[in-house]
Enzyme design. Structure first.
Site, PDB file in Angstrom:
ATOM      1  N   LYS A 145       0.934  -1.027   0.048  1.00  0.00           N
ATOM      2  CA  LYS A 145      -0.038   0.039  -0.150  1.00  0.00           C
ATOM      3  C   LYS A 145       0.773   1.314  -0.139  1.00  0.00           C
ATOM      4  CE  LYS A 145      -3.760  -2.632  -0.181  1.00  0.00           C
ATOM      5  NZ  LYS A 145      -4.324  -3.094   0.985  1.00  0.00           N
TER       6      LYS A 145
HETATM    7  C1  LIG Z   1      -5.393  -4.218   1.309  1.00  0.00           C
HETATM    8  C2  LIG Z   1      -7.171  -4.057   1.269  1.00  0.00           C
HETATM    9  C3  LIG Z   1      -7.677  -4.235   2.275  1.00  0.00           C
HETATM   10  C4  LIG Z   1      -7.499  -4.896   3.583  1.00  0.00           C
HETATM   11  O1  LIG Z   1      -6.236  -4.369   4.162  1.00  0.00           O
HETATM   12  P1  LIG Z   1      -5.287  -5.502   5.015  1.00  0.00           P
HETATM   13  O2  LIG Z   1      -4.336  -4.636   5.774  1.00  0.00           O
HETATM   14  O3  LIG Z   1      -4.289  -6.524   3.879  1.00  0.00           O
HETATM   15  O4  LIG Z   1      -6.043  -6.342   5.988  1.00  0.00           O
HETATM   16  C5  LIG Z   1      -9.017  -3.950   2.381  1.00  0.00           C
HETATM   17  N1  LIG Z   1      -9.749  -3.203   1.460  1.00  0.00           N
HETATM   18  C6  LIG Z   1      -9.085  -2.811   0.091  1.00  0.00           C
HETATM   19  C7  LIG Z   1      -9.638  -2.133  -0.850  1.00  0.00           C
HETATM   20  C8  LIG Z   1      -7.758  -3.354  -0.062  1.00  0.00           C
HETATM   21  O5  LIG Z   1      -6.872  -2.902  -1.035  1.00  0.00           O
END
Ligand SMILES: *Cc1c(COP(=O)(O)O)cnc(C)c1O
Length: 382
Positions: free
Chosen positions: A180
């Site tokens: 991210k």
């Molecule tokens: C990555 C992601 C999540 C979940 O986040 P995690 O930290 O992996 O649990 C939820 N929604 C979207 C759109 C994502 O890309």
């Protein structure tokens, strides 16, 4: 294999983590509140609660919204499954609403059609880092009691009509997974413009414990006393990881600038390439590009995916429409119900995009895509 996304870690990040490890706190200590304060400078002042990951952030946000059995939660299918599954776990019925062409974010017209008296939350997803059309989504909810949630796992640092992500919805969730826009290894946060929702989020994150004496039922029990009024879970983010998050946040501007620069280079290089379509954007959006999602036309997505993987380019597909997962299929959800998202999925391919991607590695991606589209082997394999 060149990955589609990866973290950027410096000596400053390492030093911040080491300092936290050597401090008196490993779990909940001063870095948690400090990260929450730092995050609020990105959310236009909306209060933040750090949590264990982005999935936990969604679970906490839905719990704070009071989502339970009998409620409906409207979700776009073009997202990671957690946007829907975390509400389903609380007993809600998930209602899928289709996305817009070009940005692949929740379509306000589809929301208006999907909303009923039972709708508790409408969840927009800032797909690829491009904000959803929040004013139009609000208008679609006029007259309803539903709360608006922004799953901003892709979009911290983005803005909509000059208002920052985090200040646009009643509840906003972030993920700090390594791919991210910034990372704490595992981690996430919930932001809210509503102090009461934020307080409920903080409580659910911490097992539901009520420590404020003024709010306890039996405050005279003794100095050790704490109470649970509503069930919660341990979704806390440790001090050590909050220290990493604070260090990363100092570079978020630079991360976003590098991502924007790489997106501009992709846009320019791919504009004349036949057989692909580059992502769209709205004039009112300043995206925080997390993904670079192209469409591969003429039914060739799988072939191009395989050719690029064979050339050492770690392309990815984001995402399988959520209602296609067997857990939803078994509940009676049918393919074909969200045609815009489903036809996008059939053509979608994410090209590598992360701050430490060099211009020359990006050129290698572009060459490999060009070769794959022409059906010839890439010139260089990684
Ligand atoms: C990555 C992601 C999540 C979940 O986040 P995690 O930290 O992996 O649990 C939820 N929604 C979207 C759109 C994502 O890309």
């Amino acid at each position: 294999m060149l990955p589609y996304g990866r973290q950027s870690i410096t000596d400053d990040d390492v030093a911040a983590v080491v300092a936290a490890l050597r401090s008196d706190w490993l779990t909940t200590g001063p870095q948690v509140e400090a990260l929450e304060t730092d995050l609020a400078t990105w959310t236009g002042g909306a209060g933040c609660a750090a949590v264990a990951n982005g999935t936990a952030a969604l679970h906490v946000a839905y719990a704070a919204a009071g989502v339970g059995p009998g409620d409906e939660v409207v979700v776009p299918p073009m997202t990671f499954v957690a946007t829907a599954s975390s509400a389903a776990l609380l007993g809600a019925k998930i209602v899928f609403a289709d996305v817009e062409e070009e940005t692949y974010t929740l379509d306000p017209a589809a929301v208006a059609a999907a909303t009923t008296a039972r709708t508790r939350v409408v969840s927009a997803v800032d797909y690829a880092g491009h904000p959803a059309d929040y004013d139009a989504l609000r208008a679609a909810l006029a007259g309803s009691d539903a709360l608006l949630l922004a799953d901003a796992a892709h979009s911290i640092g983005a803005s909509y009509r000059d208002r920052p992500v985090g200040s646009l919805a009643d509840l906003t969730t972030f993920s700090f997974f390594p791919t991210k826009n910034l990372t704490t290894a595992e981690g996430g946060a919930v932001a809210s413009t509503n102090p009461e929702l934020l307080k409920r989020a903080r409580r659910f994150r911490n097992i539901g414990l009520v420590r404020e004496r003024a709010e306890q039922r039996w405050p005279d029990e003794g100095g050790w006393h704490q109470e649970v009024h509503e069930f919660g879970l341990n979704h806390r983010l440790p001090d050590v990881l909050c220290a990493l998050g604070r260090s990363q946040l100092r570079r978020l501007d630079a991360f976003l600038a590098r991502r924007a620069r790489l997106v501009a280079r992709y846009d320019a290089a791919l504009a004349e390439l036949p057989g692909v379509r580059t992502p769209g954007r709205r004039p009112w959006a300043r995206p925080a590009w997390h993904l670079y999602p192209i469409r591969v036309l003429d039914g060739r997505r799988r072939e191009v995916y395989e050719r690029m993987r064979a050339a050492g380019i770690g392309v990815q597909v984001n995402y399988i429409p959520v209602h296609w997962h067997p857990v939803f299929a078994d509940l009676g959800y049918r393919r074909g119900s969200c045609p815009v998202a489903e036809s996008f999925y059939a053509e979608q391919l994410s090209l590598p995009l992360f701050p430490d991607l060099t211009d020359s590695d990006q050129d290698r991606v572009i060459d490999a895509l060009d070769a794959a589209l022409r059906g010839v082997p890439a010139r260089t394999a990684a």
